[in-house]
Design an enzyme around this catalytic site. Structure first.
Site, PDB file in Angstrom:
ATOM      1  N   ASP A   1       0.927  -1.301  -0.112  1.00  0.00           N
ATOM      2  CA  ASP A   1       0.137  -0.027  -0.058  1.00  0.00           C
ATOM      3  C   ASP A   1       0.830   1.369  -0.005  1.00  0.00           C
ATOM      4  O   ASP A   1       0.632   2.264  -0.642  1.00  0.00           O
ATOM      5  CB  ASP A   1      -1.148   0.145   1.238  1.00  0.00           C
ATOM      6  CG  ASP A   1      -2.188   0.817   1.057  1.00  0.00           C
ATOM      7  OD1 ASP A   1      -2.374   1.416  -0.147  1.00  0.00           O
ATOM      8  OD2 ASP A   1      -3.015   1.109   2.143  1.00  0.00           O
TER       9      ASP A   1
ATOM     10  N   HIS B   1      -7.943  -0.156   9.247  1.00  0.00           N
ATOM     11  CA  HIS B   1      -6.968   0.434   8.228  1.00  0.00           C
ATOM     12  C   HIS B   1      -7.262   1.896   8.143  1.00  0.00           C
ATOM     13  O   HIS B   1      -7.970   2.351   7.336  1.00  0.00           O
ATOM     14  CB  HIS B   1      -7.279  -0.365   6.923  1.00  0.00           C
ATOM     15  CG  HIS B   1      -6.233  -0.138   5.745  1.00  0.00           C
ATOM     16  ND1 HIS B   1      -5.085  -0.771   5.535  1.00  0.00           N
ATOM     17  CD2 HIS B   1      -5.929   1.148   4.872  1.00  0.00           C
ATOM     18  CE1 HIS B   1      -4.607  -0.364   4.448  1.00  0.00           C
ATOM     19  NE2 HIS B   1      -5.080   0.958   4.093  1.00  0.00           N
TER      20      HIS B   1
ATOM     21  N   CYS C   1      -3.960   7.815  -0.821  1.00  0.00           N
ATOM     22  CA  CYS C   1      -4.964   7.309  -1.551  1.00  0.00           C
ATOM     23  C   CYS C   1      -5.168   8.520  -2.710  1.00  0.00           C
ATOM     24  O   CYS C   1      -5.095   9.534  -2.343  1.00  0.00           O
ATOM     25  CB  CYS C   1      -6.211   7.400  -0.856  1.00  0.00           C
ATOM     26  SG  CYS C   1      -7.697   7.173  -1.977  1.00  0.00           S
TER      27      CYS C   1
END
Lengths: 321, 321
Positions: A32, A224, A257
């Site tokens: 990630d 998360h 993100c």
């Protein structure tokens, strides 16, 4: 649209509640953390990163993703990474698999555990998976079945659990319904993602309680959090009070993100470790070794770590202590 | 020496406990935020900063400090700042006073409330005040008495409550004894400072409980956290659970402690407002106006705000929401 939370009181922990004695840190930095990096990181650097994270005591290292290289060029080396990986005893190296072709590649490369990634919202499912929420389960069903048949544990990621950049607030019931579908497919653990970082502690406790009421045990829930608005660690504390004992984090706070407006990414593992050390919750990580790893990785990426703890501990000693 | 916390479990909030309905945000940006800036900020900029903070709904604006200009050149304009200040109805503008000479200057300039600043540790008292812990009270006694005689509320700051860069961990009893001395002098409020940002939530609850046991009501306690290791908001959540309803914060996260190893400073007011909004706790601040103020101030200082929420909300809208 900025999705803002309002008026979600945090419930008092139950009488007799206590924090977990031990927290499993699910380290997502290598997957990630790196997947949104524009510049492709050398495979040797990724392998050294994973080795250093294991040396620092982390026992769950999400290693890579078997998405199509066209979508995430950064992780196009997934097969070679698993092949060359210096697997440590007692360390798991989960990998993401989006579809059966990804599972085939992961199995052929010797993956020891896998994760599927679902969306709690229609908008993100269409953008990230190119199908609707209801259709995603049909795609995951054979992956979960086959992985379980091979003896692999399967984690189900659920994105946009607390807010969605296109849809705004996401109802708790909708998230629980989506998570329950993943659970029914056979996922052993659900990771509830606050992909855009908007959650606050009352929302977190309500969400975990609602999963419990829907029959998903809290021991099977991971959280998360993203630190986009600085809330990740406060939300983690709320989740710990609810009995959650698996927390996703990224060494040095790597990652972000692409759909959130700032570059701020995952909860930094170092900030989490500082919290857990203070609270006396066991985790097995050597904070100094981890900070050295994040400072080293920041050097490879050419910019400082966004982790507060790394900035403080990784800085040269300038007196006063 | 890096002072690390270990093994301080956080107590469960009492049965029936609830978060406060309203939190008073004690905005320290104009004083604590600016005092360590190397470049002196123009008085006009400071006045506009305070006006914008009031416009954003903040009702307690710590305005400046009457320390000797030799020690803090940044705040050498304290008298002129108070003289030219556009005081808003319903807004308090507390100022710091280190000694009677400072109090004289503050009173002559029309200060409406004052704060003294004490140390919980011998090392910091000697460095910051040039005297020992026991001697500091003799210095504060006439300040508090005279200020009260003038009808002014007096706050007592207590530094190094959770750790000291020279002494390491600071015993809770030692902090409570120091705070109790300030309380006995007549301070109406105590602000407990985690000057080097090391605190964790179990330490926070133990500290607030100990003050309660020593006869200082929790309604008279304020918390002043630094985000050096990313813990400030989680600690704030723990304090709110104990009944604390006054929280110090700095717009945009301005400020820092020259004795901590990183530049990370005060809890950012915006991150706090995001938390309180989410929890449904009233505070009276317009987050968008506050973010615009911090972005503007960051422009004056020539570097981005360290606040996560400012970075996210103050960034150009880049799609996705």
């Amino acid at each position: 649209m900025t999705t803002r939370e309002t008026g979600l009181p945090m419930r008092v922990p139950a009488a007799g509640a206590s924090l977990p004695e031990r927290v499993e840190i699910w380290e997502v930095g290598a997957r990630d953390g790196l997947q949104n990096e524009a510049t492709v990181v050398d495979l040797d650097v990724k392998l050294e990163f994973l080795a250093r994270l294991a040396d620092a005591g982390l026992r769950t290292l999400e290693a890579t993703s078997f998405v199509h290289p066209r979508w995430v060029p950064q992780l196009a080396d997934a097969e070679e990474l698993l092949r060359r990986l210096d697997r440590r005893s007692g360390v798991r190296y989960p990998v993401l698999v989006p579809n059966e072709r990804g599972l085939d590649r992961a199995l052929a490369s010797g993956a020891d555990s896998v994760a599927v990634f679902a969306s709690a919202t229609e908008s993100f499912a269409r953008r990230n998976l190119n199908r609707g929420v209801d259709e995603q389960y049909a795609m995951f069903d054979p992956i979960v079945s086959r992985a379980r048949d091979e003896g692999l544990a399967v984690r189900g990621y659920l994105s946009m659990c607390f807010g969605d950049p296109w849809e705004g607030p996401v109802p708790v019931d909708q998230v629980v319904a989506a998570g329950r579908r993943l659970w029914d497919l056979g996922c052993a653990q659900l990771s509830l993602g606050d992909t855009i970082g908007v959650a606050t502690p009352g929302h977190v406790t309500a969400m975990i309680d609602a999963f419990g009421a829907a029959g998903v045990p809290t021991t099977a829930i991971a959280v998360h959090f993203h630190d986009t608005y600085g809330q990740a660690l406060a939300n983690t504390l709320a989740a710990l009070w609810c009995g959650v004992s698996t927390v996703d984090a990224s060494a040095g706070g790597l990652g972000g993100c692409p759909y959130a407006k700032s570059a701020t990414g995952n909860l930094a593992t170092e900030d989490l470790v500082w919290l857990l050390d203070g609270l006396g919750v066991d985790h097995g990580v050597d904070l100094d070794a981890l900070v050295r790893t994040s400072v080293w990785m920041a050097g490879r990426l050419g910019r400082p770590s966004p982790s507060r703890a790394v900035a403080a501990l990784g800085a040269p000693d300038t007196g006063g202590g």
